[in-house]
Enzyme design. Structure first.
Site, PDB file in Angstrom:
ATOM      1  N   HIS A  77     -12.482 -52.713 -15.671  1.00  0.00           N
ATOM      2  CA  HIS A  77     -11.251 -53.415 -15.294  1.00  0.00           C
ATOM      3  C   HIS A  77     -10.304 -53.504 -16.472  1.00  0.00           C
ATOM      4  O   HIS A  77     -10.699 -53.258 -17.614  1.00  0.00           O
ATOM      5  CB  HIS A  77     -11.547 -54.816 -14.733  1.00  0.00           C
ATOM      6  CG  HIS A  77     -12.143 -55.802 -15.704  1.00  0.00           C
ATOM      7  ND1 HIS A  77     -13.490 -56.010 -15.825  1.00  0.00           N
ATOM      8  CD2 HIS A  77     -11.561 -56.651 -16.595  1.00  0.00           C
ATOM      9  CE1 HIS A  77     -13.709 -56.950 -16.744  1.00  0.00           C
ATOM     10  NE2 HIS A  77     -12.557 -57.351 -17.219  1.00  0.00           N
ATOM     11  N   HIS A 106      -7.217 -57.242 -22.446  1.00  0.00           N
ATOM     12  CA  HIS A 106      -8.301 -56.326 -22.817  1.00  0.00           C
ATOM     13  C   HIS A 106      -8.527 -55.272 -21.754  1.00  0.00           C
ATOM     14  O   HIS A 106      -8.067 -55.393 -20.627  1.00  0.00           O
ATOM     15  CB  HIS A 106      -9.625 -57.077 -23.087  1.00  0.00           C
ATOM     16  CG  HIS A 106     -10.158 -57.854 -21.929  1.00  0.00           C
ATOM     17  ND1 HIS A 106      -9.870 -59.188 -21.729  1.00  0.00           N
ATOM     18  CD2 HIS A 106     -10.966 -57.508 -20.893  1.00  0.00           C
ATOM     19  CE1 HIS A 106     -10.483 -59.622 -20.637  1.00  0.00           C
ATOM     20  NE2 HIS A 106     -11.152 -58.619 -20.096  1.00  0.00           N
ATOM     21  N   GLU A 153      -8.002 -57.965 -13.738  1.00  0.00           N
ATOM     22  CA  GLU A 153      -8.280 -59.365 -14.048  1.00  0.00           C
ATOM     23  C   GLU A 153      -6.983 -59.980 -14.546  1.00  0.00           C
ATOM     24  O   GLU A 153      -6.298 -59.401 -15.379  1.00  0.00           O
ATOM     25  CB  GLU A 153      -9.353 -59.436 -15.156  1.00  0.00           C
ATOM     26  CG  GLU A 153      -9.699 -60.846 -15.607  1.00  0.00           C
ATOM     27  CD  GLU A 153     -10.782 -60.865 -16.692  1.00  0.00           C
ATOM     28  OE1 GLU A 153     -10.958 -59.861 -17.405  1.00  0.00           O
ATOM     29  OE2 GLU A 153     -11.457 -61.904 -16.811  1.00  0.00           O
TER      30      GLU A 153
HETATM   31 CO    CO Z   1     -12.473 -59.068 -18.570  1.00  0.00          CO
END
Ligand code: CO
Length: 144
Positions: free
Chosen positions: A89, A17, A140
């Site tokens: 992020h 994502h 991440e």
């Molecule tokens: Co995230």
């Protein structure tokens, strides 16, 4: 960082994502649902991460809308600097998060916090890499 020390390629998998910090989560969810016509989840509080998340499911990936939760929210300072919100992020999948962490640390990358993976918004282990080591982008990693 030394990115060329003989490590094998192929660690990074799919884009899981892109996360966008937003000042008004309800308004952001409505925008994606009603203006863009996207499939938008309910808001879920993640007290241990200091955020409220809404997921927008796209055909090939997801967008994670991040709202502030509590006083210690990690996105509060981001929103001070970016009052209308912004990309916070990106999340990349790896097969084995501990192996990925060890490999990255060997190559000089800094892992945020104590370096131990935590359970993220999808119930899977995640960790974050220092944005200064990745051209200003907070990354991440999530175990696929
Ligand atoms: Co995230």
């Amino acid at each position: 960082m030394d990115g060329n020390n003989g490590e094998e390629t192929g660690m990074i998998g799919r884009l899981n994502h892109v996360a966008i910090a937003v000042p008004d989560l309800e308004a952001a969810a409505r925008l994606y649902r009603e203006v863009l016509g996207a499939e938008v989840s309910e808001a879920v509080a993640q007290p241990e991460h200091g955020v409220v998340t809404v997921f927008v499911t796209l055909a090939n990936t997801k967008i994670e809308l991040l709202g502030v939760y509590g006083e210690e929210s990690p996105i509060a300072r981001f929103l001070e600097r970016n009052p209308s919100g912004g990309i916070h992020h990106i999340c990349l999948e790896v097969d084995d998060i501990a192996a990925a962490r060890d490999r990255l640390v060997r190559q000089g990358a800094r892992v945020l916090g104590d370096g131990a993976p935590k359970i993220g918004a999808h119930g899977k282990p995640v960790l974050f890499l220092h944005p200064k080591d990745f051209m200003g982008t907070l990354i991440e990693l999530e175990e696929a």
